[in-house]
Design an enzyme around this catalytic site. Structure first.
Site, PDB file in Angstrom:
ATOM      1  N   ASP A   1      42.816  28.974 -17.247  1.00 19.29           N
ATOM      2  CA  ASP A   1      42.144  30.110 -17.891  1.00 19.29           C
ATOM      3  C   ASP A   1      42.793  31.407 -17.411  1.00 19.29           C
ATOM      4  O   ASP A   1      43.106  31.539 -16.225  1.00 19.29           O
ATOM      5  CB  ASP A   1      40.656  30.197 -17.476  1.00 19.29           C
TER       6      ASP A   1
ATOM      7  N   LYS B   1      31.301  20.024 -11.921  1.00 21.41           N
ATOM      8  CA  LYS B   1      31.984  20.561 -10.739  1.00 21.41           C
ATOM      9  C   LYS B   1      30.982  21.061  -9.701  1.00 21.41           C
ATOM     10  O   LYS B   1      31.148  20.845  -8.498  1.00 21.41           O
ATOM     11  CB  LYS B   1      32.819  21.758 -11.202  1.00 21.41           C
TER      12      LYS B   1
ATOM     13  N   CYS C   1       5.595  36.055 -12.323  1.00 23.31           N
ATOM     14  CA  CYS C   1       6.172  37.383 -12.580  1.00 23.31           C
ATOM     15  C   CYS C   1       5.603  37.985 -13.872  1.00 23.31           C
ATOM     16  O   CYS C   1       4.451  38.399 -13.882  1.00 23.31           O
ATOM     17  CB  CYS C   1       7.687  37.300 -12.581  1.00 23.31           C
TER      18      CYS C   1
ATOM     19  N   HIS D   1       8.820  34.885  -7.449  1.00 21.78           N
ATOM     20  CA  HIS D   1       9.348  33.670  -8.093  1.00 21.78           C
ATOM     21  C   HIS D   1       9.381  32.501  -7.102  1.00 21.78           C
ATOM     22  O   HIS D   1      10.409  32.295  -6.441  1.00 21.78           O
ATOM     23  CB  HIS D   1      10.770  33.937  -8.613  1.00 21.78           C
TER      24      HIS D   1
ATOM     25  N   GLU E   1       9.781  29.512  -7.661  1.00 22.04           N
ATOM     26  CA  GLU E   1      10.706  28.447  -8.084  1.00 22.04           C
ATOM     27  C   GLU E   1      12.036  28.472  -7.332  1.00 22.04           C
ATOM     28  O   GLU E   1      12.730  27.473  -7.275  1.00 22.04           O
ATOM     29  CB  GLU E   1      10.952  28.520  -9.600  1.00 22.04           C
TER      30      GLU E   1
ATOM     31  N   VAL F   1      25.816   9.122 -14.494  1.00 26.96           N
ATOM     32  CA  VAL F   1      24.628   8.517 -13.865  1.00 26.96           C
ATOM     33  C   VAL F   1      23.364   9.007 -14.580  1.00 26.96           C
ATOM     34  O   VAL F   1      23.371  10.060 -15.216  1.00 26.96           O
ATOM     35  CB  VAL F   1      24.508   8.895 -12.362  1.00 26.96           C
TER      36      VAL F   1
ATOM     37  N   GLY G   1      10.045  36.971 -17.550  1.00 26.23           N
ATOM     38  CA  GLY G   1      10.732  37.422 -18.760  1.00 26.23           C
ATOM     39  C   GLY G   1      10.800  38.939 -18.793  1.00 26.23           C
ATOM     40  O   GLY G   1      10.164  39.620 -17.973  1.00 26.23           O
TER      41      GLY G   1
END
Ligand code: GLN
Length: 532
Positions: free
Chosen positions: A148, A17, A382, A508, A510, A242, A355
């Site tokens: 739900d 989704k 981090c 971060h 990323e 795919v 972490g």
């Protein structure tokens, strides 16, 4: 006036989704519309910030400092738009807002109820996303599956929006499953029929169906779904499995999902610019070489806990035409291993991501020591930066008991310590140093070579920081503090220039990487790892 696309799911979870919602957003953006995305999560946590990464996966951080569901990372990577506080709405956030208002007396004596108080709060969040982003079209994904218990108030709010705004301004996409049954050897439409009936029972009429199926459903199935679900046959869209998720928007484009939406909205169908996306697909499908990168962490049993890090490594790989294979290294089990050479034997680079807590940190420190002593390209993020500094203090500067007060509150040499403004905090949720902070980069450093500018903004999520008392000593031994937040005098980037590639950051990177634009620190890490 903002238009709204809602993406619901039926039959089972895990149908893609989120990727469907992002693909629709990408296609609408490619036709020149300003888009914005939002996700509703029906759980009671206010945000996923306090959830265990092994259960829930990564916490994605927006630029404005909100801890959100990892799906927002997929959204940002697909649509290349920065999302914000209106982008992740949980039941917890809604209930908290309603109860706070009730305690404040804002409801003027009324009995506070699911309808209209909770549903109004939800509707306001939808409209707020439109107003704060200034988007032409807001795409909202509703987490969970229709039926739900937890998502009922969200679905009811959407029913009201469909009624209030009308079909010219709202479009409902329902994602379902069309399974293949072995034996009778055919695709089955009944689960979709039932799921659409559930949705209609709640007063919502879908405008399009996105049917996950193993192969093209074909005319007969589409006609059947159209008849039973009251959706035009052109609006029954196939979503076939795919190899490469970047192909999904193109599959939808071929089935004209974006044109169908724009027609319903009475908006002009401008020419789509998808060449850059097709180039990306071509690159991903034709990567020439492969390399292994070791990712050392304590949440490695759920790869989704590091999803943005892994995606960022891949993005950098695309740039250098390289497929990245991850060697998942459990930091805790590394603690009892002496043969690190064996663990890292095929790895061209080592990454230690973020972490929390003390479990597994000695294993990570061991991996960092191995990278430093063997001059293997290293990127620390981090906690990875904090541990790189501790490792250096212990093994290069001779401070044998160097540690962080996160792991040892009474340690004599807290190289990493609690930020002073964090010391009085008791609530865990939403109280870290979060979101964008500026970092000033020193010239003639690896960091400067990567970013090519002096001032950068990166997203943060941490409570502890480097203790400046130890800076001079570490500098003398060869560590360079190449990025600093000048306002608070906090260390943001460290590097060891006499090694090939050893760099770590407190933020971060990323979260800002994109498939067509890898984050600078990942770019240079992969470049060094593949020897280019
Ligand atoms: N646990 C560390 C801190 O709170 C690092 C956090 C992280 O890696 N995101 O500062």
């Amino acid at each position: 006036m903002t238009k709204y696309v809602f993406v619901t799911g039926g039959v089972v979870s895990g149908l893609g989704k989120g990727i469907t919602a992002s693909s629709i957003a990408l296609l609408l953006k490619s036709r020149g519309y300003k888009v914005f995305m939002q996700k509703f999560d029906p759980y009671i946590n206010v945000d996923p910030g306090t959830m265990n990464p092994i259960q829930h996966g990564e916490v994605f951080v927006t630029y404005d400092g909100h801890e959100t569901d990892l799906d927002l990372g997929h959204y940002e990577r697909f649509i290349d738009e920065e999302l914000n506080f209106t982008s992740n709405i949980t039941s917890g956030k809604i209930y908290k807002a309603v109860i706070d208002k009730e305690r404040h007396g804002d409801y003027l004596g009324a009995t506070v109820q699911m309808v209209p108080h909770v549903t109004n709060e939800i509707k306001n969040k939808v409209y707020e996303a439109g107003v704060t982003s200034g988007a032409d079209i807001v795409i909202t994904e509703i987490g969970g599956t229709v039926g739900d218990i937890e998502s009922q108030s969200f679905i009811e709010a959407l029913r009201q929006i469909q009624y209030e705004k009308g079909s010219n301004n709202t479009f409902f996409v329902h994602c379902t499953l069309v399974p293949y049954i072995y034996g009778s050897n055919e695709l089955k439409t009944k689960p979709t029929q039932n799921s659409v009936r559930d949705l209609r029972n709640m007063g919502i009429k879908p405008d399009a169906l996105v049917c996950r199926a193993p192969y093209d459903t074909g005319e007969a199935i589409k006609n059947k779904l159209s008849l039973f679900c009251s959706v035009p046959v052109s609006n029954v869209i196939d979503s076939i499995d795919v190899k490469n998720i970047y192909e999904i928007p193109i599959n939808y484009y071929k089935q004209k999902i974006d044109e169908i939406i724009l027609k319903q909205f009475d908006l002009p169908i401008k020419k789509a610019n998808l060449d850059y996306w097709k180039d990306l697909i071509n690159t991903v499908n034709n990567l020439k070489e492969e390399i292994e990168i070791s990712l050392v962490g304590k949440y490695v049993e759920l790869h989704d806990a590091y999803i943005s890090v892994v995606e960022s490594l891949k993005h950098a790989g695309y740039k250098y035409n390289i497929k990245i294979n991850i060697n998942w290294v459990d930091s805790e089990s590394l603690e009892s291993t002496n043969n690190l050479k064996e663990v890292f034997k095929n790895s061209k680079g080592i990454i230690v991501p973020g972490g929390f807590g003390s479990r597994g940190i000695e294993g990570k420190i061991k991996a960092i020591k191995y990278a430093r002593e063997n001059d293997i390209p290293f990127l620390g993020i981090c906690l990875g930066m904090q541990l790189a500094v501790i490792e250096f203090a212990r093994n290069v500067c001779g401070i044998k008991d160097a540690s962080s007060t996160e792991f040892n509150q009474t340690c004599e040499n807290p190289i990493i310590d609690l930020m002073s403004d964090q010391k009085s905090i008791v609530n865990m949720g939403g109280t870290l140093r979060l979101g964008n902070y500026e970092c000033t980069i020193k010239k003639d450093t690896l960091a400067y070579k990567d970013y090519k500018q002096e001032k950068i903004l990166e997203r943060h999520r941490h409570r502890y920081e480097f203790n400046n008392k130890y800076k001079e000593l570490l500098e003398k031994k060869g560590m360079v503090f190449s990025g600093i937040n000048e306002k608070a005098n906090l260390v943001e980037i460290i590097e060891i220039p006499n090694l090939k590639h050893f760099i770590a950051c407190q933020f971060h990177p990323e979260f800002k990487s994109r498939p067509t634009r890898p984050a600078p620190l990942f770019d240079s890490f992969i470049k060094a790892s593949c020897g280019k």
